[in-house]
Design a protein around this motif. Structure first.
Motif, mmCIF file in Angstrom:
data_model
loop_
_atom_site.group_PDB
_atom_site.id
_atom_site.type_symbol
_atom_site.label_atom_id
_atom_site.label_comp_id
_atom_site.label_asym_id
_atom_site.label_seq_id
_atom_site.Cartn_x
_atom_site.Cartn_y
_atom_site.Cartn_z
ATOM 1 N N ALA A 130 44.488 48.537 36.362
ATOM 2 C CA ALA A 130 43.425 49.328 36.988
ATOM 3 C C ALA A 130 42.053 48.706 36.798
ATOM 4 O O ALA A 130 41.141 48.995 37.564
ATOM 5 N N PHE A 131 41.896 47.851 35.822
ATOM 6 C CA PHE A 131 40.594 47.254 35.530
ATOM 7 C C PHE A 131 40.458 45.840 36.074
ATOM 8 O O PHE A 131 39.487 45.162 35.792
ATOM 9 N N THR A 132 41.413 45.388 36.889
ATOM 10 C CA THR A 132 41.346 44.042 37.459
ATOM 11 C C THR A 132 40.695 44.093 38.837
ATOM 12 O O THR A 132 40.788 45.090 39.565
ATOM 13 N N SER A 133 40.054 43.007 39.189
ATOM 14 C CA SER A 133 39.359 42.962 40.481
ATOM 15 C C SER A 133 40.355 42.906 41.640
ATOM 16 O O SER A 133 40.075 43.419 42.725
ATOM 17 N N ARG A 134 41.514 42.317 41.441
ATOM 18 C CA ARG A 134 42.502 42.224 42.509
ATOM 19 C C ARG A 134 42.974 43.616 42.935
ATOM 20 O O ARG A 134 43.042 43.932 44.126
ATOM 21 N N VAL A 135 43.270 44.476 41.972
ATOM 22 C CA VAL A 135 43.723 45.830 42.294
ATOM 23 C C VAL A 135 42.582 46.646 42.890
ATOM 24 O O VAL A 135 42.772 47.370 43.875
ATOM 25 N N ASN A 136 41.390 46.530 42.319
ATOM 26 C CA ASN A 136 40.253 47.291 42.830
ATOM 27 C C ASN A 136 39.871 46.862 44.243
ATOM 28 O O ASN A 136 39.500 47.700 45.078
ATOM 29 N N ASP A 137 39.933 45.567 44.546
ATOM 30 C CA ASP A 137 39.647 45.092 45.905
ATOM 31 C C ASP A 137 40.702 45.580 46.894
ATOM 32 O O ASP A 137 40.381 45.947 48.027
ATOM 33 N N SER A 138 41.955 45.608 46.449
ATOM 34 C CA SER A 138 43.031 46.080 47.314
ATOM 35 C C SER A 138 42.884 47.565 47.629
ATOM 36 O O SER A 138 43.129 48.002 48.755
ATOM 37 N N LEU B 74 50.653 55.128 44.833
ATOM 38 C CA LEU B 74 49.722 55.880 44.007
ATOM 39 C C LEU B 74 48.767 54.927 43.305
ATOM 40 O O LEU B 74 49.191 53.904 42.759
ATOM 41 N N THR B 75 47.488 55.233 43.338
ATOM 42 C CA THR B 75 46.515 54.360 42.677
ATOM 43 C C THR B 75 46.706 54.412 41.169
ATOM 44 O O THR B 75 47.226 55.400 40.638
ATOM 45 N N PRO B 76 46.292 53.371 40.451
ATOM 46 C CA PRO B 76 46.470 53.356 38.997
ATOM 47 C C PRO B 76 45.761 54.502 38.281
ATOM 48 O O PRO B 76 46.261 55.019 37.286
ATOM 49 N N ALA C 266 39.973 49.204 47.612
ATOM 50 C CA ALA C 266 38.773 49.339 48.443
ATOM 51 C C ALA C 266 39.040 48.954 49.897
ATOM 52 O O ALA C 266 38.485 49.557 50.825
ATOM 53 N N ASN C 267 39.895 47.949 50.129
ATOM 54 C CA ASN C 267 40.214 47.512 51.490
ATOM 55 C C ASN C 267 41.260 48.394 52.161
ATOM 56 O O ASN C 267 41.521 48.252 53.350
ATOM 57 N N GLY C 268 41.908 49.269 51.414
ATOM 58 C CA GLY C 268 42.942 50.139 51.975
ATOM 59 C C GLY C 268 44.300 49.483 52.051
ATOM 60 O O GLY C 268 45.191 49.981 52.739
ATOM 61 N N ASN C 269 44.499 48.355 51.368
ATOM 62 C CA ASN C 269 45.775 47.641 51.409
ATOM 63 C C ASN C 269 46.719 48.054 50.288
ATOM 64 O O ASN C 269 47.864 47.604 50.261
#
Length: 124
Positions: free
Chosen positions: A38-46, A55-57, A48-51
């Motif tokens: 949940a604290f990684t930029s890859r998951v947060n960017d995904s 369930l979100t972390p 934010a982009n709707g990809n």
């Protein structure tokens, strides 16, 4: 140091039980958040982009933390029901309440068998 020993009411306050359950729930939620990234930029960017699929972390962490809180509270309350509080209301407690009144000096097997290998030989 005083000689006053704590009684059962002071030992088992409901707010202490809720606090312990809350700490267990928060711990489970933090472990879930860290393990799902949940604290990684890859998951947060995904997200934010709707990809992001599923369930979100953060939501998963809240579900797991809430479940751990409820399960911990339920287990601790069931363990408290194992002891009758009226029996220990006026007594001072200097040892666990579920122990036998007089422990054996011989250190015999609690199952009543004098030979501890008797139970092992019946399984063979």
């Amino acid at each position: 140091m005083s000689d006053k020993k704590t009684n059962r009411r002071e030992l088992l306050r409901p707010l202490h039980l809720l606090g312990i359950a809350l700490v267990c729930g928060i711990f489970a939620a933090v472990v879930t958040l860290v393990s799902t990234g949940a604290f990684t930029s890859r998951v947060n960017d995904s997200i934010a982009n709707g990809n992001y699929q599923g369930l979100t972390p953060v939501a998963l962490g809240l579900v797991i933390g809430g479940g751990a809180f409820i399960v911990t509270l339920l287990i601790m309350s069931m363990l408290i029901l194992a002891v009758d509080p009226r029996e220990y209301q006026d007594k001072t407690l200097d040892r666990p309440v579920l122990y036998d009144e007089e422990p054996d000096d011989e250190g015999s097997n609690p199952s009543g068998s004098s030979n501890p290998s008797d139970s092992d030989s019946s399984k063979s």
